[in-house]
Design a protein around this motif. Structure first.
Motif, PDB file in Angstrom:
ATOM      1  N   UNK A   1       0.812  -1.213   0.000  1.00  0.00           N
ATOM      2  CA  UNK A   1       0.000   0.000   0.000  1.00  0.00           C
ATOM      3  C   UNK A   1       0.844   1.261   0.000  1.00  0.00           C
ATOM      4  N   UNK A   2       0.266   2.350  -0.472  1.00  0.00           N
ATOM      5  CA  UNK A   2       0.867   3.668  -0.280  1.00  0.00           C
ATOM      6  C   UNK A   2       0.460   4.153   1.111  1.00  0.00           C
ATOM      7  N   UNK A   3       1.383   4.811   1.798  1.00  0.00           N
ATOM      8  CA  UNK A   3       1.053   5.457   3.070  1.00  0.00           C
ATOM      9  C   UNK A   3       1.327   6.956   2.916  1.00  0.00           C
ATOM     10  N   UNK A   4       0.257   7.734   2.816  1.00  0.00           N
ATOM     11  CA  UNK A   4       0.382   9.197   2.759  1.00  0.00           C
ATOM     12  C   UNK A   4       0.333   9.724   4.187  1.00  0.00           C
ATOM     13  N   UNK A   5       1.267  10.611   4.551  1.00  0.00           N
ATOM     14  CA  UNK A   5       1.266  11.215   5.880  1.00  0.00           C
ATOM     15  C   UNK A   5       0.826  12.676   5.769  1.00  0.00           C
ATOM     16  N   UNK A   6       0.017  13.107   6.744  1.00  0.00           N
ATOM     17  CA  UNK A   6      -0.479  14.495   6.722  1.00  0.00           C
ATOM     18  C   UNK A   6      -0.134  15.204   8.027  1.00  0.00           C
ATOM     19  N   UNK A   7       0.397  16.430   7.932  1.00  0.00           N
ATOM     20  CA  UNK A   7       0.578  17.257   9.137  1.00  0.00           C
ATOM     21  C   UNK A   7      -0.793  17.798   9.557  1.00  0.00           C
ATOM     22  N   UNK A   8      -0.885  18.412  10.746  1.00  0.00           N
ATOM     23  CA  UNK A   8      -2.200  18.877  11.216  1.00  0.00           C
ATOM     24  C   UNK A   8      -2.940  19.741  10.191  1.00  0.00           C
ATOM     25  N   UNK A   9      -2.234  20.633   9.497  1.00  0.00           N
ATOM     26  CA  UNK A   9      -2.921  21.546   8.559  1.00  0.00           C
ATOM     27  C   UNK A   9      -3.580  20.788   7.409  1.00  0.00           C
ATOM     28  N   UNK A  10      -3.044  19.608   7.074  1.00  0.00           N
ATOM     29  CA  UNK A  10      -3.584  18.857   5.921  1.00  0.00           C
ATOM     30  C   UNK A  10      -4.586  17.779   6.347  1.00  0.00           C
ATOM     31  N   UNK A  11      -4.820  17.665   7.661  1.00  0.00           N
ATOM     32  CA  UNK A  11      -5.709  16.588   8.132  1.00  0.00           C
ATOM     33  C   UNK A  11      -7.141  16.709   7.582  1.00  0.00           C
ATOM     34  N   UNK A  12      -7.741  17.912   7.593  1.00  0.00           N
ATOM     35  CA  UNK A  12      -9.119  17.987   7.071  1.00  0.00           C
ATOM     36  C   UNK A  12      -9.205  17.541   5.612  1.00  0.00           C
ATOM     37  N   UNK A  13      -8.208  17.929   4.804  1.00  0.00           N
ATOM     38  CA  UNK A  13      -8.220  17.517   3.388  1.00  0.00           C
ATOM     39  C   UNK A  13      -8.101  16.006   3.288  1.00  0.00           C
ATOM     40  N   UNK A  14      -7.196  15.425   4.104  1.00  0.00           N
ATOM     41  CA  UNK A  14      -7.032  13.967   4.034  1.00  0.00           C
ATOM     42  C   UNK A  14      -8.335  13.264   4.405  1.00  0.00           C
ATOM     43  N   UNK A  15      -9.042  13.787   5.397  1.00  0.00           N
ATOM     44  CA  UNK A  15     -10.313  13.147   5.795  1.00  0.00           C
ATOM     45  C   UNK A  15     -11.362  13.297   4.685  1.00  0.00           C
ATOM     46  N   UNK A  16     -11.387  14.463   4.038  1.00  0.00           N
ATOM     47  CA  UNK A  16     -12.375  14.674   2.963  1.00  0.00           C
ATOM     48  C   UNK A  16     -12.080  13.760   1.774  1.00  0.00           C
ATOM     49  N   UNK A  17     -10.794  13.653   1.412  1.00  0.00           N
ATOM     50  CA  UNK A  17     -10.426  12.793   0.274  1.00  0.00           C
ATOM     51  C   UNK A  17     -10.699  11.331   0.616  1.00  0.00           C
ATOM     52  N   UNK A  18     -10.475  10.983   1.879  1.00  0.00           N
ATOM     53  CA  UNK A  18     -10.742   9.611   2.327  1.00  0.00           C
ATOM     54  C   UNK A  18     -12.219   9.248   2.083  1.00  0.00           C
ATOM     55  N   UNK A  19     -13.110  10.176   2.432  1.00  0.00           N
ATOM     56  CA  UNK A  19     -14.551   9.910   2.246  1.00  0.00           C
ATOM     57  C   UNK A  19     -14.851   9.702   0.759  1.00  0.00           C
ATOM     58  N   UNK A  20     -14.241  10.531  -0.073  1.00  0.00           N
ATOM     59  CA  UNK A  20     -14.453  10.411  -1.523  1.00  0.00           C
ATOM     60  C   UNK A  20     -13.899   9.073  -2.035  1.00  0.00           C
TER      61      UNK A  20
END
Ligand code: FAD
Length: 392
Positions: free
Chosen positions: A95-114
């Motif tokens: 798998x790919x593991x993308x890491x997000x700092x706090x500022x990018x967490x909301x985007x990561x959660x939104x993309x995850x839902x998509x």
């Protein structure tokens, strides 16, 4: 729908895939591939990190990832075998593991839902879970990770290029060693390709699959294909301690790292506000390794303080400077000109879907297996960029 001879400029993974699928879709059709360097010394397909993923921002790329993975897993062996000889594609799951700092967490959660809505098997991991799963990883400054659970990994991209090329030739496509130096146009129709040796190849349809040189080919056609060669260096690393288990890691600093046999491959793209000049000579950027990549690696994976560089190379991303996504389909303003370029660092994994899709578009006038119309170059003239933010 275009009848008659299709000429493809560029015989890398993309051009060879288009040729193979064209012959498969319509054995009566003449297919000619013009390739100026059959050794592929500078071709992206020979210098790629050749990884495949479903974790993208754009649904069309998520779907292409699923198609490509299934193709590499099974169909490659069925469709690309020649005289009973199976191609060497070497797909490894990981798998790919993308890491997000706090500022990018909301985007990561939104993309995850998509991604979940599109059927991508992916899990969000908080720092505790990340450390438990990957004990060698420092989660300093990390709020969240996104780990692919299926249909992601890496493979032998050069092997895939050769397999498509051999399949296309076995099915009757003709590869011509030559450089396309000019084109003959009759209004909205391209009628021929001029080669460096002064000869001319007439065509009923033309496909530009010239990778990082597609912008230059476009100039000779009198059009602006916004694709430029952007140099990327890859380093082969030995590590004092194996990193187990090791996914394909994408760090917020811009580096990526993945296993390759007993070694690891790693590289780093410039951040959005850093210069990224066009067409630099293909020389490895050792300074950026010392100044940026190694410190970033050692910060995220402390044992890599003691890494050893075994070898390195440089290749071009064929960067679509408008929206970092493939330009696939009929070129606006032309009747018989098609593009398959601009994949911006994710083209080798897209070769099976793009090859098949473009062949369907040319032979049948419409996509049949997978709808790639989101990637149509018409979006350039309609000013509807399809921005892919997950460019590594
Ligand atoms: C370091 C690096 C890492 C990468 N990692 C990944 C990854 O992990 N996953 C992924 O999916 N993708 C990755 N890519 C991108 C991927 O390799 C490319 O998107 C893909 O190989 C593009 O294939 P292509 O056939 O379009 O281009 P190429 O392989 O470059 O082929 C184009 C061909 O056109 C020929 N040509 C050009 N102009 C002419 C002309 N005028 N006449 C005749 N022939 C011509 C060239 O000689 C060349 O052989 C990476 C690329 C690099 C450089």
């Amino acid at each position: 729908m275009d009848a008659g001879r299709v000429v493809i400029v560029g015989g890398g993974a993309i051009g060879s895939a288009v040729a193979a699928f064209l012959r498969q879709a319509d054995l009566g059709r003449e297919v000619v591939v013009i390739e100026r360097d059959p050794t592929y010394r500078q071709a992206s397909s020979a210098l790629s990190a050749s990884s495949i993923r479903r974790q993208f921002f754009q649904p069309v790329n998520m779907a292409i990832g699923a198609y490509g993975y299934a193709f590499l897993k099974e169909a490659a062996h069925r469709h690309l075998a020649v005289d009973g000889e199976l191609p060497e594609i070497g797909l490894r799951d990981g798998g790919y593991l993308f890491l997000a700092p706090p500022a990018a967490e909301p985007t990561m959660r939104a993309v995850h839902a998509l991604q979940r809505a599109e059927g991508v098997q992916v899990a969000l991991l908080e720092p505790d879970a990340l450390r438990a799963r990957f004990p060698w990883l420092s989660t300093e400054g990390i709020a969240l990770g996104s780990l692919g659970l299926a249909e992601e990994g890496w493979f032998d991209g050069y092997g895939l290029l050769q397999a498509f090329r051999k399949r296309a030739i076995a099915d009757g496509a003709r590869f011509v060693h030559g450089e396309a130096t000019g084109f003959v146009r009759d209004g909205e129709r391209v009628t021929g390709v001029e080669l460096g040796d002064g000869s001319r190849v007439p065509c009923d349809a033309l496909v530009v699959a010239a990778g990082p040189w597609s912008g230059q080919v476009g100039l000779k056609l009198g059009i602006d294909i916004p694709v430029r060669g952007r140099r990327r260096s890859v380093f082969v690393l030995d590590t004092p301690e194996p990193l187990e288990p090791c996914p394909l890691l994408i760090d917020p600093s811009g580096f990526w790292l993945r296993p390759e046999g007993r070694y690891y491959l790693s590289g780093m793209s410039p951040l959005a506000d850093e210069p990224d000049p066009d067409d630099l000579p293909l020389e490895v950027d050792h300074d950026s390794f010392e100044e940026r990549l190694w410190p970033a690696l050692a910060e995220r994976i402390p044992s890599l303080e003691r890494l050893k560089v075994m070898s390195s190379w440089a290749g071009y991303y064929e960067m679509n400077t408008v929206d970092h996504n493939g330009l696939v389909g009929r070129w606006p303003g032309f009747i018989n000109l098609y593009a398959a370029t601009g994949f911006s660092g994710h083209g080798i994994q897209q070769a099976p879907a793009v090859g098949r899709g473009l062949a369907e578009l040319i032979v049948h006038g419409a996509y049949q297996s997978l709808d790639l119309s989101d990637l149509s170059p018409v979006r350039l003239v309609e000013n509807r960029p399809l921005v892919e933010q997950a460019v590594i």
